[in-house]
Design an enzyme around this catalytic site. Sequence first.
Site, PDB file in Angstrom:
ATOM      1  N   HIS A 108       0.833  -1.206   0.000  1.00 51.88           N
ATOM      2  CA  HIS A 108       0.000   0.000   0.000  1.00 51.88           C
ATOM      3  C   HIS A 108       0.869   1.258   0.000  1.00 51.88           C
ATOM      4  O   HIS A 108       0.560   2.242  -0.682  1.00 51.88           O
ATOM      5  CB  HIS A 108      -0.924  -0.003   1.224  1.00 51.88           C
ATOM      6  CG  HIS A 108      -2.073  -0.951   1.106  1.00 51.88           C
ATOM      7  ND1 HIS A 108      -1.921  -2.323   1.160  1.00 51.88           N
ATOM      8  CD2 HIS A 108      -3.406  -0.733   0.932  1.00 51.88           C
ATOM      9  CE1 HIS A 108      -3.105  -2.906   1.030  1.00 51.88           C
ATOM     10  NE2 HIS A 108      -4.026  -1.963   0.887  1.00 51.88           N
ATOM     11  N   HIS A 120       0.875  -3.127   9.354  1.00 52.94           N
ATOM     12  CA  HIS A 120       2.280  -3.291   8.990  1.00 52.94           C
ATOM     13  C   HIS A 120       3.146  -2.751  10.115  1.00 52.94           C
ATOM     14  O   HIS A 120       2.728  -1.877  10.893  1.00 52.94           O
ATOM     15  CB  HIS A 120       2.606  -2.538   7.690  1.00 52.94           C
ATOM     16  CG  HIS A 120       2.218  -3.276   6.452  1.00 52.94           C
ATOM     17  ND1 HIS A 120       2.975  -4.293   5.912  1.00 52.94           N
ATOM     18  CD2 HIS A 120       1.144  -3.130   5.633  1.00 52.94           C
ATOM     19  CE1 HIS A 120       2.387  -4.741   4.811  1.00 52.94           C
ATOM     20  NE2 HIS A 120       1.265  -4.050   4.623  1.00 52.94           N
ATOM     21  N   ASP A 178       8.326  -1.818   7.706  1.00 55.33           N
ATOM     22  CA  ASP A 178       7.723  -2.142   6.409  1.00 55.33           C
ATOM     23  C   ASP A 178       7.391  -0.870   5.630  1.00 55.33           C
ATOM     24  O   ASP A 178       7.667  -0.770   4.427  1.00 55.33           O
ATOM     25  CB  ASP A 178       6.449  -2.961   6.610  1.00 55.33           C
ATOM     26  CG  ASP A 178       6.688  -4.237   7.392  1.00 55.33           C
ATOM     27  OD1 ASP A 178       7.857  -4.663   7.451  1.00 55.33           O
ATOM     28  OD2 ASP A 178       5.726  -4.794   7.932  1.00 55.33           O
TER      29      ASP A 178
END
Length: 600
Positions: free
Chosen positions: A358, A401, A405
């Site tokens: 994302h 996350h 990350d």
Amino acid sequence: MCDGEIGDPVTQPRSEGGGLVTMDQETRTHYLDAATDKHLTNGSPDPEPVDPLLVAQWSIENVTSWATCMEHFSRTLLDCLRQEAIDGEVLLSLTEEDVRDMRYKLGYKLTFGELKKFWIAVLKLQLLVKNSSAESVILGIECHGNGNSVYMPLASTGCGPPSSSTCPCPQAECPSYVSDCDTYLRMGGRYVPPEYFKTAMSLGYSFVVTWITSLTMVIVHERVPDMKRYPPLPDIFLDNVPHIPWAFNMCEITGSLLFTIWVVVLTFHKYRLVLLRRFFALAGTVFLLRCVTMLITSLSVPGTHLQCSQKDFAIDDPNVDMVGALIIRMSRAYRIWSGLGMSIQGVRTCGDYMFSGHTVALTLLNFFITEYTPRNLYFLHTLTWLLNMFGIFFILAAHEHYSIDVFVAFYITSRLFLYYHTLANNRALMQSDSKRTRVWFPMFSYFESSVDGMVPNEYDTLGSLIDGIIEQIFKAKDQLAISVKRCWLDAPLSGNSSAHMFGGESEQCLRNGTASAAFFSPHQSLIGGLGGQRSQTHLNSAQSGSSTPTPATSAPTKSLPTQKKTFRDASVDPFSRTTFAAVQQAENVKDSPMKEKKHL
């Protein structure tokens, strides 16, 4: 200034009648020996005056003589002028880049100082001719005022003497292959082709990578660590920010808004295919790298609210073979691929943590919108950066996350975008070592081979966009019609097809035992290319003399299969040995009545 990086502008005296113009003593560079006070090149302190009306008519030897008289140039440079066929017209159209290429592209061992001195001499000569009354000479003289190489014909311009502040050089005309002349001139004579095939290749590359990513996400979900044995890892941000349930959906809505803006930019941008090609190439590369990082290390689930278990995706049925397991995994990958990996589409995955996909999507969209929109759209750029930062915050607030990350995803995506565009916008960085660039960046070298410099941010209006779509439709229709006509009507005949066409007629003639003219009529153009009208006369004579008995010694006899094979080969290849044998046999048949008469 008008002469670029070389030095101060040099103004030459102008002759009213186009006669001889002698260069001033101050503008002439000599290499004098202190003891003898003689010119080191030809022993004469004063070079011969140059007639600007005759410079364009100089031969290669005249150019070499001029170079010898002007400066103390090496024999390598003089040999370069001879071997590259530099005559007067070519000399007047030389540019500084052309002179530089003598060393860096053509491979002549010339020093930097000698190249500069030769360019100064050429520039002085060009200014001398341009300032004279030689209006009938068409020259290509470069204007160095704005850094762009714009070439113009002297006959239609009358560009005056250069000044220290302005360079009144007119614009050049566009070539016939350029559809947008204004853009071509603003880009300094550069043209950015659309290159549909390369765009399709980048789209195919991105399509394959998305499927690989979906399949990798299925595999890492099967290998996700047990939440009871492996609790969430310590994280500074996650430990201090409470979980917000709706945050991840807000992140995806933010990404959807950025994607909508990017689609609008692509729709109206004049070079939308270049933008698409770069977007697909960068997105595919980043997500392919993400597949590697996801697969090699499996991190524990970052939040206790996530219901992730190996049993959800594990294939434990012993009755399922390898092919069946692959089909199950492909069906799961298709669900992830069709839903774009978004939770608002009903996709829930676990184990795909290092690094955040994302964040990659948000950062790529933000950078592309910022790069390919005008610089004065401050509100739009501020909005995209806010959406990017808030999207990253929503990812962390949802505890989907780890912080590492998101950080790694933003860093890799932004650096790759900047490195790619730095190389693409600075052609010299890529051309300094083109072989190494092709080895280390093969995809970049292929996609950016025809793009020179920055892509201008220019947009189409709605009317021009509709006209362009209609024009492309008609152009595609015309190309399709031409292709169908070429394949249907203008298809060349192969050797087998020609043998099939004329084989039946040749067999009929061979069964009759005569070499009639009707048999050779389809191949008169082929055999006629060997002997002209003479071969056709020989064949007709062979027909008239076929009823006359021929002695056994007058012409060599061949069996029926041999003759049949000979004529077949002549129809397929008119330049084969059998073709010449057939022509020679026809000549012997023609001469046989005369030999028979002489024998009697």
